[in-house]
Design an enzyme around this catalytic site. Structure first.
Site, mmCIF file in Angstrom:
data_model
loop_
_atom_site.group_PDB
_atom_site.id
_atom_site.type_symbol
_atom_site.label_atom_id
_atom_site.label_comp_id
_atom_site.label_asym_id
_atom_site.label_seq_id
_atom_site.Cartn_x
_atom_site.Cartn_y
_atom_site.Cartn_z
ATOM 1 N N VAL A 234 11.809 -9.592 61.774
ATOM 2 C CA VAL A 234 10.972 -9.451 60.579
ATOM 3 C C VAL A 234 11.711 -8.606 59.552
ATOM 4 C CG1 VAL A 234 8.754 -9.804 61.736
ATOM 5 C CG2 VAL A 234 9.741 -7.498 61.656
ATOM 6 N N ALA A 235 13.035 -8.564 59.660
ATOM 7 C CA ALA A 235 13.874 -7.778 58.754
ATOM 8 C C ALA A 235 14.391 -8.672 57.636
ATOM 9 C CB ALA A 235 15.012 -7.130 59.544
ATOM 10 N N ARG A 236 15.620 -9.133 57.791
ATOM 11 C CA ARG A 236 16.242 -10.088 56.885
ATOM 12 C C ARG A 236 17.076 -11.048 57.729
ATOM 13 N NH1 ARG A 236 13.119 -8.638 53.639
ATOM 14 N NH2 ARG A 236 13.422 -8.044 51.442
ATOM 15 N N ASP A 260 10.744 -14.691 61.256
ATOM 16 C CA ASP A 260 10.027 -14.783 59.986
ATOM 17 C C ASP A 260 10.997 -14.863 58.810
ATOM 18 O OD1 ASP A 260 7.540 -14.677 58.425
ATOM 19 O OD2 ASP A 260 8.276 -12.729 57.724
ATOM 20 N N GLU A 265 16.751 -19.286 52.674
ATOM 21 C CA GLU A 265 15.314 -19.562 52.577
ATOM 22 C C GLU A 265 15.004 -20.345 51.305
ATOM 23 O OE1 GLU A 265 13.162 -15.886 52.959
ATOM 24 O OE2 GLU A 265 13.970 -15.484 54.959
ATOM 25 N N HIS A 284 8.645 -16.431 56.135
ATOM 26 C CA HIS A 284 8.821 -15.122 55.484
ATOM 27 C C HIS A 284 7.481 -14.646 54.927
ATOM 28 C CE1 HIS A 284 11.961 -12.389 53.337
ATOM 29 N NE2 HIS A 284 10.891 -11.698 53.709
#
Length: 319
Positions: A234-236, A260, A265, A284
């Site tokens: 859930v970071a990058r 996520d 993206e 995301h």
């Protein structure tokens, strides 16, 4: 009165709550531009969530034309986009809304952990196929016997750690600063991560994207995880070598992942990650929550008051 750039929606809903400000309202049409005279007078700006993504170019085009701009508050947490470095280089102070999405992101991350731990991907496939298929041979291990390593113990990582401990997991957090007396988790510096990976059943990524964290979880790091480990990101997306992650998931070295965020993206429809049975994908959107807008607004209002008084700002970004 401070000339302050805000969105059309924010001005309509919450403008009355912003005291001692002359509101410079971004046009509702993303194709329209803020008047040059307003750009010339602008001293502060609020990049609110309703502007992103369709109005982002419009907003920052106005900000770039504002020679008197002194402070910008952003609804988001991550400041890895080049525009923020550009503003800091100009001497503009930048603050973020870090912490406003900590609870929903942490809850979503732990949802992914529980779903993978309990075998929900397999059950969801069975439900879609209308198959009554209880698994009685491959029973999932208890969480209380497992270890989670959380990379990044900011507000999000700390909340994930709290929830993970409540589930019985042993938690080790990775961050630069040492453990504080009130914390109930083991804390290790980033340099210790590689040595901790062989102990890790769950590698949870909740760190910002920086020069240090970009590519941190590469093929060697993934190989150092024990067979059957799982990754939650859930970071990058750029924190992880996505090709190496895909190889480890398809080979069976990793038992699963909840993702996520991704290197590119939106995630391409052709990406194999969509179809892997041991992977959960969300767009995301882990921080989506009805209460976030008001939490962000309250943080902005607090910082606006602090900025006008010359008091220390919350979540100020440093170079």
């Amino acid at each position: 009165m401070t000339p302050l750039l805000v969105s059309h929606r924010l001005a309509a809903l919450y403008g009355a709550r912003i005291e001692d400000a002359e509101l410079l309202v971004l046009p509702a049409d993303p194709a329209a531009r803020l008047a040059e005279t307003d750009c010339a007078r602008m001293e502060a700006a609020f990049f609110s969530g309703d502007v992103f993504p369709d109005g982002s170019r419009q907003f920052f085009s106005a900000v770039r034309k504002a020679p008197k701009l002194k402070w910008l508050h952003a609804f988001n947490v991550g400041v890895d986009h080049p525009i923020y470095a550009e503003l800091l280089e100009r001497g503009v102070r930048v603050t973020t809304s870090a912490g406003t999405t900590a609870e929903p992101i942490a809850q979503t991350a732990v949802m992914g952990l529980l779903a993978l731990a309990r075998g929900f991907p397999r059950w969801l496939v069975a439900q879609r196929d209308r198959q009554w298929n209880p698994e009685r041979k491959l029973l999932p291990p208890d969480l209380k016997d497992q270890t989670a390593v959380i990379v990044g113990l900011g507000k999000i990582g700390t909340e994930i750690a709290r929830l993970a401990r409540a589930l019985g997991l042993t938690v080790i957090g990775i961050r630069r600063s040492p453990r504080r007396a009130e914390e109930r988790v083991e804390v290790a510096p980033p340099a210790a991560l590689r040595g901790l990976l062989p102990r890790c059943d769950w590698l949870i990524l909740a760190c910002p994207l920086t020069a240090e964290t970009r590519g941190m979880i590469d093929a060697a790091a993934i190989a150092a995880l024990p067979k059957g480990a799982r990754i939650i990101n859930v970071a990058r997306g750029e924190v992880v070598d996505e090709a190496a992650l895909l190889d480890a998931l398809t080979s069976g070295h990793l038992a699963g992942a909840y993702l996520d965020v991704f290197q590119s993206e939106p995630l391409s429809p052709e990406s194999p990650l969509w179809n892997l049975p041991n992977v959960l994908v969300t767009p995301h959107n882990a921080g989506a929550a009805r209460g976030t807008e008001l939490r962000v607004l309250e943080m902005f209002l607090d910082n606006f008051d602090r900025w006008r008084r010359g008091a220390p700002l919350i979540n100020e970004v440093t170079r």
